[in-house]
Structures are given as C-alpha cells and as structure tokens.
Design an enzyme around this catalytic site. Structure first.
Site, mmCIF file in Angstrom:
data_model
loop_
_atom_site.group_PDB
_atom_site.id
_atom_site.type_symbol
_atom_site.label_atom_id
_atom_site.label_comp_id
_atom_site.label_asym_id
_atom_site.label_seq_id
_atom_site.Cartn_x
_atom_site.Cartn_y
_atom_site.Cartn_z
ATOM 1 N N TRP A 147 98.868 27.296 63.425
ATOM 2 C CA TRP A 147 98.550 26.437 62.277
ATOM 3 C C TRP A 147 99.629 26.782 61.265
ATOM 4 C CZ3 TRP A 147 95.234 22.513 61.338
ATOM 5 C CH2 TRP A 147 95.078 22.097 60.025
ATOM 6 N N LYS B 35 79.358 16.539 47.655
ATOM 7 C CA LYS B 35 78.946 17.447 48.733
ATOM 8 C C LYS B 35 77.511 17.146 49.163
ATOM 9 C CE LYS B 35 81.919 18.780 50.181
ATOM 10 N NZ LYS B 35 82.930 18.036 49.519
ATOM 11 N N LYS C 71 86.621 13.036 59.291
ATOM 12 C CA LYS C 71 87.295 14.140 58.599
ATOM 13 C C LYS C 71 88.548 13.647 57.889
ATOM 14 C CE LYS C 71 88.151 18.144 57.064
ATOM 15 N NZ LYS C 71 87.350 18.550 55.889
ATOM 16 N N CYS D 251 95.807 30.976 62.740
ATOM 17 C CA CYS D 251 96.313 30.665 64.090
ATOM 18 C C CYS D 251 95.413 31.387 65.093
ATOM 19 C CB CYS D 251 97.737 31.191 64.240
ATOM 20 S SG CYS D 251 98.849 30.622 62.967
ATOM 21 N N HIS E 201 73.362 7.759 27.122
ATOM 22 C CA HIS E 201 73.928 6.398 27.219
ATOM 23 C C HIS E 201 73.455 5.686 28.467
ATOM 24 C CE1 HIS E 201 76.497 7.196 23.801
ATOM 25 N NE2 HIS E 201 76.788 8.360 24.343
ATOM 26 N N ARG F 138 91.506 26.845 65.946
ATOM 27 C CA ARG F 138 92.098 27.692 64.893
ATOM 28 C C ARG F 138 93.492 27.217 64.492
ATOM 29 N NH1 ARG F 138 89.941 32.569 63.834
ATOM 30 N NH2 ARG F 138 91.942 33.330 63.094
ATOM 31 N N ASN G 239 99.123 36.181 63.589
ATOM 32 C CA ASN G 239 98.277 35.304 62.776
ATOM 33 C C ASN G 239 98.168 35.959 61.403
ATOM 34 O OD1 ASN G 239 96.333 33.618 61.664
ATOM 35 N ND2 ASN G 239 94.647 34.808 62.530
ATOM 36 N N GLY G 240 98.575 35.245 60.366
ATOM 37 C CA GLY G 240 98.499 35.795 59.004
ATOM 38 C C GLY G 240 99.760 35.414 58.243
ATOM 39 N N GLU H 253 82.120 16.940 42.181
ATOM 40 C CA GLU H 253 82.303 17.483 43.537
ATOM 41 C C GLU H 253 80.968 17.926 44.112
ATOM 42 O OE1 GLU H 253 84.251 17.259 45.769
ATOM 43 O OE2 GLU H 253 83.778 18.890 47.147
ATOM 44 N N GLU I 25 77.035 13.519 50.830
ATOM 45 C CA GLU I 25 77.711 13.200 52.104
ATOM 46 C C GLU I 25 77.142 13.960 53.290
ATOM 47 O OE1 GLU I 25 81.828 14.268 52.745
ATOM 48 O OE2 GLU I 25 81.724 15.829 51.235
#
Ligand code: AGP
Length: 609
Positions: free
Chosen positions: A74, A486, A604, A2, A505, A27, A100-101, A482, A489
């Site tokens: 957040w 990365k 996104k 946050c 193969h 944030r 925040n936390g 993955e 993209e």
C-alpha cells in the site's frame, strides 16, 4: 499499511508466499513481490498491480525453493510501480528486504549511503534498509539487522533474506504488526494472522523492538539489547474472515481503532528534525508559492467534504486566508469564480470519486493549481493534481470513512501551519505549540477508545430512535455534520446536523419528548451559547447527549448523558470529538443488526456521477 510474509520449511516456498500474500491483500494491493533462494541463488520477482499478476509471472517457471519472503504494498513513499514494489535489494543483490511501515529518517540515511557509493533504484524509504544491511553485514545476519535498526527512526515490520545465509530469515518489528507461525518443522511470518491459518494455528506475537531469527533449527527472539527471550506460542481459533478483521467484528470498528496508528504515521516523517515545524518532503508548494495564493477553494464529497469544513476554520484561523468549501457535485456545475491566485484543494480518500475528479479537472482547466489530499498513492486524483499530500491511513475497507477522515483533518492542520509559516501569520512559538498538541492526539484517541463501552451502552439505549439530531457551533458544527452522516449511512436512522444557533430558526419544531440530540460542546469560547442551546432542547423534553472536553460542570448539569473527551485546546478537538460519534454510529448500527461494513445502496468509492 502493507502485508509481509515469510516461509522456511519443507513446502514449496513460492506457493506458500503467494497464498499468504493473497490472504493479506486487504492490507494493500498496488504491487506485490517475492524473494526466495532457488537452489542457492537469491531470486526476486515483483510487479505493479494485484498479486494475480505476480502469480502469473511466477507460474511460468518451476522453482525449487524452501525459503522466501513476500510483500503486498500500500504505497506511501513512491508511486505504485515494478521498481517500487518490495522486496528491495542492496547493491550486491545478495540481501532482500520486505517492510511494512515508514522509515521517517530515510532521506538522511539515503543521502549518506549515496555519498558512500550506494546506488538506489527505487523512490521508496524501504530500500535504505537493504543497503544498510549490506554495509553492516560481517558474517552474522541477525547482528547486521540489529545494527541497522539502531540507525532508523520510524515504524517497521520487516523480514530479511540473504544468499550469504541461505537457511535463515531475520525479522523485526516496531509499531507495525508481525506474527510468527510455528508448524511442524516449518516457520511462517506474516503481518496478520490470516496468512498463517491454512498452515498453523500456533502463533507467537513479536513484541515491539524485538528481532527474530528463524532457521531450520527453530526460532529465537532477542530484545533491542540482544538479550534472548523465551516466547511461547498461543493457539488461534479465529476463522479466516474474522482474522482479516484482526478479530474485530467489523472492518469499521477495526479502522476506528486503527486511528492512533494512522495519525502517528500520517504525522511521522513530516516534522523538521527539531520536531517543531511541519515539513513535507518533495512538496512543490514552497513558501513563495504558498504566499502567492490569495484564496483557497476546498472541494470534496461526503466525509471528505466535512473534513474540508474543518479545514476552512483551521486555514482561516492559522493563515488568515479566505477559504471557501464546496461539494464537488455543486462546484463543477456552478461556474465557480476562480483565478490563478486561487489554490483548489481537493480531498478524497479513494482518489477516484467521479465528482471530485471532475472538479479537479475543471479547476485545472481554469488555470488553478490543485493540491490533492488523498489516501491512495497513484489514484486518479493523485496523478492529475499539481501537488499531493497523502494521508497514511492504510486501506480503508469499510464504506463508512473513519480513519481517513481524522487523518485528512490532521493533514489540513499541517497545511494550515505551512501556510501560516509562509504568510507569517502566527509566531513560531505558537506554531510549535500547535505541533506539540497534534503529536499527542494519537494517545488521546486511544484514551477515548479505551472507554468505548460507555458509548456502546448509550447506543444500545437509543438505537430504536427514528430521528437523531447533532448540534454544534464553530468547529463543533463541522464535526456534527460528520457525526450525522456516520449515523445515517450505517444505521439508516434519520440523522441531521445543525448549527446550534439555527435551532430557533426551525429545527426546534422537530424536538419533542425523547428525541436524542447530540450536542458537541468542546469550543471554550462558545460554551455559554451551547449551554443555552442545550437548555432550549431540554425545555422541549429532548434528550441531550453532550460531548465536551474535560470537566464542564455547566454542560454536565444541563445534559442527560455526557461523553467526556480528553482536555485539549478547542482548536484541535475535531480529531478527538469525532471518535465518540463514530463509535455511537457504529454501536447503534450494530444494535440494529445492520450490514455495517457494506451499508445498503452505498459504495466505498463513488466512481460514477
Ligand atoms: C463516508 O463515510 C462515505 N462513505 C462517503 O461520504 C465518502 O466520504 C464520499 O463518497 C467521498 O469519498 P472519497 O473520500 O473517496 O472521495
């Protein structure tokens, strides 16, 4: 994650607070609020939604205030709403707190406060702080805050304002950032430097465990033992945008480097008091419900799908339950075989991906229970699933998902342990050992991040390649997928991942002199096979970049380049082995001058089919 702000000085405090919150909106932005002393009385205004909604409410009145605190949220504990927005008040309404936390022991603190007659209005962990300060206050706000901090476990950056001491703000931090801005006869607090820049570039960083007391006479900083510290300010010459990235050149690199904190916060507060077992507060999936499932169907898109592939290995190994993984865009159209003994597990960072949401609705329509793993409290996926487990990674701004992926993996290990405990498929000691390995992963990630310059050199060397391949076996194959995503993209290099056993193969036909192949070789029991696959590539003059755990002479001898990650049990390597791949992709894209945070053609959150 946050954003908090605070102000004391000659300016109009409400305007300064709103302006600061706007600069911290990246944030977190699901609700916002301010508390300020207006002609001596404490006022609190807070609202769900973006800061503009709060600003509109505030602008309907002319305030006369020179001191206040503010917060943009957040959500982690408690869905986005007016009542869950910060600041939070105590019973008397004389103490306001922004935070925040995560207060990991808020459940026990709240229960004991309620027993002592305190009345809570929100679902948040933060509200316990306001009631604890109210209890501890005996005429010295700073002493009261320090006494409260001795009772809480977890992470915090907080600011406290009280009608009892109208010219004072007390702040503290542990594991969450908090900076102090010093102007001419005025003082500012903020989670991040961007909120300070329009007013001052003289900044003082509070240290972990330190408490700051700000008044018209200046500021003083104390350590956890109450010893006064001298704190010098330093001059910040970042521009606003660089400051939002915390000084990093791109949000993606910032978010890669935030992974240790994100992992700590995602695990924090979800262990039993003895730290040996997983415990999700308020998760309706009790052991008897978990035992009723005969099958799990993981459904997701993109990086979240790759996390699901790791989840398959993890859940099947720990809980011996059959797991199928499917792309949401396929699942929703292939008339999947589902029944009420199937748990559908959807994974989505944004919680808004159209295909994943459609798959969730299809599963529920067929009578399946749905468990969502998402990073956004109050997202569509979170609201429509039967059960939700949040990754507490904080807002992920870069299109390329990094900290969301590793925290998704962590949550999948935790779910696997929950299922294993309910189905009694592993001994408690084995489960406790796995929990112990998960707890130390954040510092192992930090060790990899400290060596990132080596990966940058590799990336610079191969950034002009047209094709890059990623190979692996078992868990390494899931991570290789993955890694390839990365790279493709954000650098636009053609990258593909293959199960290493598949080389002969077909893929081997593509290997020629100089083609880089990233070989993940972290799985002990498959190492011998991986080494022969590496040699297959070498025999065709491919270039091998290996990723392995600790000292592996045979891998080292067979490879052109070696990226060594800290030695951990093969079973938990994915959360570590992906980090070099994230960095490799990042630095190759940087070397190619790509728009890393906003790659072409991508968004996104893919909220359309
Ligand atoms: C990941 O780097 C990509 N940005 C993309 O594949 C993403 O993972 C996918 O669109 C799913 O998004 P979600 O997790 O928000 O559902």
């Amino acid at each position: 994650m946050c954003g908090i702000v605070a102000y004391l000085g000659p300016r109009d405090a409400v305007s300064v607070l709103i302006d600061g919150l706007k600069r911290l909106e990246y944030r977190g932005y699901d609700s916002a609020g301010v508390a300020f002393l207006n002609e001596g009385s404490l006022k609190v205004l807070k609202k769900e939604g973006r800061i503009a909604a709060l600003e509109e409410q505030l602008n309907s009145h002319k305030w006369n205030s020179r001191i206040g605190i503010g917060h943009t949220r957040w959500a982690t504990h408690g869905r986005p709403s007016d009542v869950n927005a910060h600041p939070h008040l105590d019973c008397s309404g004389k103490f306001a707190v922004v935070h925040n936390g995560i207060i990991e022991n808020y459940g026990e603190l709240k229960a004991s406060l309620e027993k002592r007659g305190h009345h809570f209005v929100s679902e948040t962990d933060t509200e316990v702080l306001a009631h604890l300060v109210e209890e501890a206050y005996q005429g010295d706000l700073c002493a009261a805050v320090r006494s409260v901090l001795r009772q809480v476990r977890g992470s915090y950056a907080l600011a406290v304002l009280s009608e009892h001491e109208p010219g004072k703000i007390v702040a503290a931090r542990k594991d969450s950032p908090l900076v102090l801005g010093v102007g001419k006869g005025e003082f500012f607090l903020a989670s991040d430097i961007p909120a300070l820049l329009p007013y001052t570039r003289e900044v003082c960083l509070l240290g972990d465990g330190e408490v700051a007391e700000i008044s018209g006479d200046g500021f003083r900083v104390l350590n956890g033992d109450g010893v006064f510290l001298t704190r010098k300010t330093f001059h910040v010459d970042w521009d606003q945008e660089a400051a939002e990235r915390g000084g990093y050149p791109h949000f993606m690199l910032k978010e890669i480097c935030e992974q240790p904190r994100a992992l700590r916060e995602t695990l924090g507060g979800r262990l039993t008091p003895d730290g040996a077992r997983i415990s999700f507060e308020k998760l309706g999936l009790r052991p008897e419900v978990l035992k009723s499932f005969q099958r799990i169907f993981i459904v997701a898109c993109g990086t979240a799908y790759h996390a699901g592939l790791v989840g398959k290995y993890v859940l099947e190994k720990l809980a011996r339950i059959p797991v199928e993984v499917d792309l949401a865009s396929e699942f929703r159209y292939r008339n999947p075989i589902l029944d009420q003994q199937t748990l559908v597990l959807v994974i989505s960072q944004s919680g808004e991906t159209a295909d994943t949401l459609a798959a969730l609705r299809e599963a529920r329509h067929r009578g399946c229970q749905v468990l969502a793993v998402t990073n956004v409290v109050g997202s569509s996926v979170a609201r429509e699933a039967d059960h939700v487990i949040y990754t507490w990674a904080g807002p992920e701004i870069a299109v390329a998902s990094t900290k969301a992926y590793t925290t998704q993996l962590l949550v999948l290990y935790m779910i696997g342990l929950l299922f294993a405990e309910a189905r009694e498929t592993i001994e408690p000691e084995e489960a406790a050992a796995i929990v112990a390995h998960l707890k130390v992963l954040p510092e192992k990630v930090e060790m990899i991040l400290e060596e990132r310059e080596l990966i940058r050199e590799l990336a610079d060397r191969y950034s002009c390649c047209k094709d890059v391949f990623f190979i692996g076996r078992g868990l390494d194959y899931a991570v290789a997928l993955e890694g390839a995503l990365k790279l493709k993209e954000i650098s636009y290099i053609h990258a593909e991942a293959y199960a290493a056993g598949e080389l002969k193969h077909g893929t081997l036909a593509l290997i020629e002199k100089g083609v880089p192949v990233v070989a993940l070789a972290t799985q002990e029991e498959l190492l011998e096979k991986m080494v022969s696959n590496i040699k297959e590539v070498k025999a065709r003059e491919g270039v091998i970049i290996s990723v392995c755990c600790g000292e592996k002479r045979e891998v080292e001898e067979a490879s052109d380049h070696l990226i060594r990650i800290p030695d951990v049990p093969s079973f938990v390597t994915p959360i570590l082995s992906v980090v070099p791949l994230q960095l490799l992709a990042y630095y190759m894209a940087a070397a190619r001058g790509c728009d890393i945070d906003k790659p072409r053609n991508l968004a996104k959150s893919v909220t359309v089919e």
